[in-house]
Design an enzyme around this catalytic site. Structure first.
Site, mmCIF file in Angstrom:
data_model
loop_
_atom_site.group_PDB
_atom_site.id
_atom_site.type_symbol
_atom_site.label_atom_id
_atom_site.label_comp_id
_atom_site.label_asym_id
_atom_site.label_seq_id
_atom_site.Cartn_x
_atom_site.Cartn_y
_atom_site.Cartn_z
ATOM 1 N N SER A 45 43.702 8.218 40.975
ATOM 2 C CA SER A 45 45.006 8.864 40.785
ATOM 3 C C SER A 45 45.348 9.749 41.970
ATOM 4 O O SER A 45 46.519 9.886 42.325
ATOM 5 C CB SER A 45 45.027 9.662 39.483
ATOM 6 O OG SER A 45 44.028 10.657 39.489
ATOM 7 N N GLU A 46 44.329 10.368 42.610
ATOM 8 C CA GLU A 46 44.597 11.176 43.799
ATOM 9 C C GLU A 46 43.469 11.038 44.817
ATOM 10 O O GLU A 46 42.290 11.012 44.456
ATOM 11 C CB GLU A 46 44.730 12.673 43.453
ATOM 12 C CG GLU A 46 45.840 13.008 42.497
ATOM 13 C CD GLU A 46 47.228 12.898 43.088
ATOM 14 O OE1 GLU A 46 47.348 12.841 44.327
ATOM 15 O OE2 GLU A 46 48.186 12.899 42.295
ATOM 16 N N THR A 47 43.863 10.950 46.073
ATOM 17 C CA THR A 47 42.966 11.171 47.209
ATOM 18 C C THR A 47 43.487 12.393 47.944
ATOM 19 O O THR A 47 44.679 12.482 48.236
ATOM 20 C CB THR A 47 42.940 9.954 48.146
ATOM 21 O OG1 THR A 47 42.349 8.834 47.460
ATOM 22 C CG2 THR A 47 42.136 10.251 49.407
#
Length: 268
Positions: A45-47
């Site tokens: 969902s996030e980097t």
């Protein structure tokens, strides 16, 4: 080029729960398109990427967050994950970390094994959104919006059992949807005050496991409704997670645990 990579499960003290984030410390910024490709390849969902700001008197690092499809202006779990890496893996030795971001200065303090984020409060305002009930598959009792839509239901099971049509949610052209209800466990002595789920199909993530930035709107709403400033939210995704929150004027404190799942390198 070799880049360090950490994968951290945030808002949990147990691996395979909470929200996983890829954390990539940088010595200097990469091209935006390359960072977006790395986020797409990670498929989380996030980097999150950060770079030290030694010449700044206001911050220690600049931080940026990418979903698999786009850069976002604020992300809680990946900020918590970055603090976990800096404090416990990279030897950051101050009592708090100051991140400069597109949402201003974000401060993270380490409190034992828990990390506390200082984020802006984003009180939602009542709105009417045509097509929301059809996309969610159920009619909320109240609907609000700040950055995200906040759809309020009467019972916890309404949130847990929701089966939205993500293709229809995406057509509503909203960053994200916080679906929330009072916790059914509150009266039995458990610590949760409310439950929520978070959907953001327009950003390549149908359901996010635990969404720190969503609490920027959830906390002012629930604080006003429950007449208390200290609250605990449970995000009832498949992975689940607990978020410890406090409303302090126009800021909120968001605290949670984190565990390292992976240490590695990226070859580019």
């Amino acid at each position: 080029m070799l880049l360090p990579l950490f994968q951290v499960d945030a808002f949990t003290n147990t691996p395979f729960t909470g929200n996983p984030a890829a954390v990539i410390p940088l010595e200097s910024w990469l091209d935006d398109a390359l960072m977006q490709k790395i986020a797409m390849e990670n498929n989380l969902s996030e980097t999150v990427f950060f770079v030290a700001t030694p010449d700044s008197v206001d911050s220690d690092f600049y931080i940026r967050w990418f979903t698999p499809t786009s850069e976002v202006d604020l992300c809680g779990h990946a900020t918590l994950a970055s603090a976990k890496v800096l404090f416990d893996e990279l030897g950051f030795d101050q009592s708090s970390i100051r991140f400069q971001s597109k949402s201003g200065i974000l401060i993270v303090k380490k409190q034992g094994d828990r990390f506390e984020l200082d984020f802006p409060s984003r009180p939602p305002e009542p709105i009417t959104l045509t097509g929301l009930a059809e996309a969610l598959g159920a009619e909320p009792t109240e609907v609000y919006q700040s950055r995200d839509i906040v759809a309020v239901f009467e019972h916890e099971d309404d949130v847990r059992n929701l089966k939205p049509d993500f293709s229809k949610l995406k057509l509503l052209d909203v960053f994200g949807f916080s679906i929330t209800a009072p916790s059914s466990t509150t009266e039995t002595g458990n610590e949760q005050d409310f439950v929520n789920r978070f959907f953001t199909p327009s950003n390549g993530v149908n359901e996010d496991p635990v969404t720190g930035s969503a609490y920027c709107s959830l906390i002012p709403y629930w604080s006003n409704r429950l007449h208390k400033t200290q609250l605990v939210g449970q995000q009832v995704s498949q992975r689940t997670g607990l978020v410890y929150c406090e409303l302090q004027g126009d800021r909120i404190k968001i605290a949670g645990d984190a565990v390292i799942f992976l240490r590695g390198q990226i070859y580019i």
